[in-house]
Design an enzyme around this catalytic site. Structure first.
Site, PDB file in Angstrom:
ATOM      1  N   GLY A 185      84.780  78.799  53.948  1.00  8.24           N
ATOM      2  CA  GLY A 185      85.987  79.385  53.386  1.00  8.24           C
ATOM      3  C   GLY A 185      85.792  79.784  51.939  1.00  8.24           C
ATOM      4  N   TYR A 186      85.370  81.009  51.717  1.00 12.47           N
ATOM      5  CA  TYR A 186      85.127  81.508  50.363  1.00 12.47           C
ATOM      6  C   TYR A 186      86.033  82.694  50.021  1.00 12.47           C
ATOM      7  CZ  TYR A 186      80.779  78.731  50.487  1.00 12.47           C
ATOM      8  OH  TYR A 186      79.865  77.721  50.588  1.00 12.47           O
ATOM      9  N   SER A 187      85.875  83.801  50.722  1.00 13.93           N
ATOM     10  CA  SER A 187      86.552  85.044  50.362  1.00 13.93           C
ATOM     11  C   SER A 187      88.068  84.938  50.502  1.00 13.93           C
ATOM     12  CB  SER A 187      86.051  86.196  51.236  1.00 13.93           C
ATOM     13  OG  SER A 187      84.684  86.447  51.007  1.00 13.93           O
ATOM     14  N   GLU A 239      72.271  79.824  52.924  1.00 14.62           N
ATOM     15  CA  GLU A 239      72.725  80.627  54.060  1.00 14.62           C
ATOM     16  C   GLU A 239      71.884  81.887  54.197  1.00 14.62           C
ATOM     17  OE1 GLU A 239      76.718  82.886  55.797  1.00 14.62           O
ATOM     18  OE2 GLU A 239      76.681  82.162  53.744  1.00 14.62           O
ATOM     19  N   GLU A 256      76.521  94.169  46.511  1.00 17.14           N
ATOM     20  CA  GLU A 256      76.856  94.204  45.085  1.00 17.14           C
ATOM     21  C   GLU A 256      76.661  92.838  44.435  1.00 17.14           C
ATOM     22  OE1 GLU A 256      78.425  97.589  47.115  1.00 17.14           O
ATOM     23  OE2 GLU A 256      78.721  95.453  47.527  1.00 17.14           O
TER      24      GLU A 256
END
Length: 395
Positions: free
Chosen positions: A132-134, A248, A379
Site C-alpha cells: 500500500g504505497y500509491s 521488489e 520517472e
C-alpha cells in the site's frame, strides 16, 4: 564481474528445471503456468497457485538467501535470481514480494516478535501480501502520501485511501505506508504498518486496467492497528519503503521473458510473408532486429549488476532503477516494432482467425506499459539514478 555461472550454479539451474518439468506435467499446471499472458501468474489468485508456492517452499526454494537464524539457507542471492529467471520463463509465480521486499525488510528492521510471527509463514508460503504505497494525489511522488495514522493509546488509527494496490483482493496482509507526523518534512514523517486485509475498516474496490490486469483502490475508515504492527521505528518508514521497492525491482523484473519475447518476435517475422517473402528478409527489419538484439545484451548486463550488488548483501538501489527503466522501455520498443512490422494482422486478438502467434502481440502491447509503472514509475527510477547514482541535487 564474472557473469559465467559456476558449476554449482549450473547444477542448481538443472535441478530447478527438473522440478518445473515435473510441475508442468501436473493436471493443474495450466492454473500456474501462463507464458503467453504477461504477469498473469503474479496477479491472479487460485488455490492451485498457492499450492504451487507451498511446493516451492517444501523444495527449499523460498528464502534461500535469508540468514540461517531466520530459517534461510544463507546462500548467495544469485540463486534466487536464477530461480526467478526459470520461473518467469514459464510464466510461473515468482518467489514474490513476501520473500524479497517484505521479508528482507522485516529481517533488517522488524521487531523480534514481528520476525517470529511473519518470517516462518513467509518461508512456508502460507501468507500473501499487498503493498500500500500509491494514493490519488501521490503516485510518482510517493513521499507526498496523505494516509493519516494517529496514535491513540496502544493503537494507531488510520484514515484515507490507497490506489493501484495489486493483490489487495486476495492478499492476507497489507504492508502500508502512512503519515504519522504531518509537521515533519515529507520524507521524514512516514511509518510502515502491517494490517490484516480482512480488517473491518478496509474496503477494497476493483480497478480494471489494460491487459486483463486487475488492481484495486483501498479505503481506510478508522482502521485501528495495535502499536506492535508498526514496522521498525516511527517516522523511519521512508527508508523502509525505498529498501522494499529496491528488493521488489530485483525480485520481479527478470530478463528471461524479454529474451523469450525476442525469440518469438524473430519467429513471427520469419513465418509472416509480405509480397511473397518472409518479413525477416527485409533489410530494414533485419537492421532493427540487430539493434534490439544489442539492447537485449545491455539489459542482461544491467540485470546482472543488480544481482552482483544483492549477492554482496547490499541494497541494489541505483542498479535496480537502471535495469527497470531500461528493460521495461525495451519491452515496449520490442512490441511496438513487431506490431509495426506485422501491420494489421498484428492487431488481431487472442483466438481471432489469422492472428500471428495466437494474438499474443496485441496482448503484449496492452501489458508492457504497465511494467513501466509497477514497482515505481520510470520517472521515479530516473530520479533515483540522478540523485543516488549521479549525486544531482533535488529540485
Amino acid at each position: 564481474m564474472d557473469f559465467n555461472l559456476k558449476p554449482q550454479e549450473r547444477k542448481f539451474v538443472e535441478e530447478v528445471r527438473a522440478f518445473l518439468d515435473a510441475q508442468a506435467e501436473r493436471p493443474d499446471a495450466a492454473e500456474v503456468m501462463a507464458p503467453d499472458r504477461d504477469a498473469h501468474s503474479q496477479l491472479a489468485n487460485s488455490p492451485e497457485r498457492r499450492a504451487f508456492n507451498r511446493r516451492m517452499a517444501e523444495q527449499g526454494y523460498i528464502g534461500m538467501s535469508w540468514p540461517k537464524e531466520f530459517g534461510g539457507q544463507e546462500i548467495e542471492g544469485i540463486y534466487e535470481y536464477l530461480l526467478n529467471e526459470e520461473l518467469a520463463l514459464r510464466g510461473m509465480p515468482l518467489i514474490g514480494k513476501g520473500v524479497g521486499c517484505i521479508g528482507k525488510t522485516i529481517i533488517r528492521h522488524g521487531s523480534e516478535a514481528m520476525k517470529a510471527e511473519f518470517l516462518p509463514k513467509i518461508l512456508a508460503a502460507d501468507i500473501e501480501f499487498a503493498l500500500g504505497y500509491s494514493e490519488p494525489s501521490s503516485g510518482s511522488d510517493l513521499a507526498s502520501l496523505r494516509l493519516k495514522a494517529v496514535r491513540d493509546g496502544d493503537e494507531w488509527v488510520l484514515n484515507g485511501q490507497k490506489v493501484w494496490t495489486t493483490s489487495a483482493h486476495f492478499a492476507d496482509w497489507y504492508w502500508v505506508a502512512a503519515r504519522t507526523d504531518p509537521d515533519a518534512p515529507k520524507h521524514k514523517g512516514i511509518s510502515v504498518f502491517l494490517i490484516p486485509m480482512d480488517h473491518p475498516g478496509l474496503t477494497v474496490r476493483e480497478t480494471k486496467t489494460m491487459g486483463d490486469h486487475r488492481t484495486n483502490e483501498v479505503f481506510f475508515d478508522n482502521v485501528r492497528v495495535p502499536a506492535d504492527r508498526l514496522v521498525g521505528e516511527e517516522n523511519k518508514g521512508w527508508t523502509y519503503v525505498c529498501e522494499a521497492l529496491d528488493f521488489e525491482r530485483f525480485t520481479f523484473y527478470t530478463v528471461n521473458p524479454l529474451l523469450r519475447k525476442f525469440e518469438r518476435a524473430v519467429e513471427a517475422l520469419r513465418t509472416t510473408n509480405r509480397e511473397g517473402r518472409p518479413l525477416s528478409e527485409d533489410p530494414v527489419i533485419r537492421r532493427d532486429v540487430a539493434r534490439l538484439a544489442t539492447d537485449l545484451e545491455t539489459a542482461k548486463m544491467l540485470q546482472r549488476r543488480v544481482v552482483n550488488e544483492a549477492s554482496k548483501g547490499r541494497v541494489p538501489a541505483v542498479e535496480a532503477a537502471m535495469y527497470k527503466v531500461f528493460s521495461t522501455r525495451l519491452g515496449q520498443q520490442l512490441t511496438d516494432f513487431v506490431l509495426d512490422a506485422l501491420g494489421p494482422t498484428g492487431l488481431l486478438r487472442h483466438g481471432a482467425q489469422g492472428a500471428v502467434d495466437n494474438g499474443v502481440w496485441e496482448h503484449f502491447y496492452q501489458t508492457t506499459p504497465l511494467d513501466t509503472i509497477g514497482g515505481g514509475t520510470s520517472e521515479v527510477q530516473k530520479n533515483i539514478i540522478a540523485r543516488r547514482g549521479l549525486g544531482l541535487p533535488l529540485n
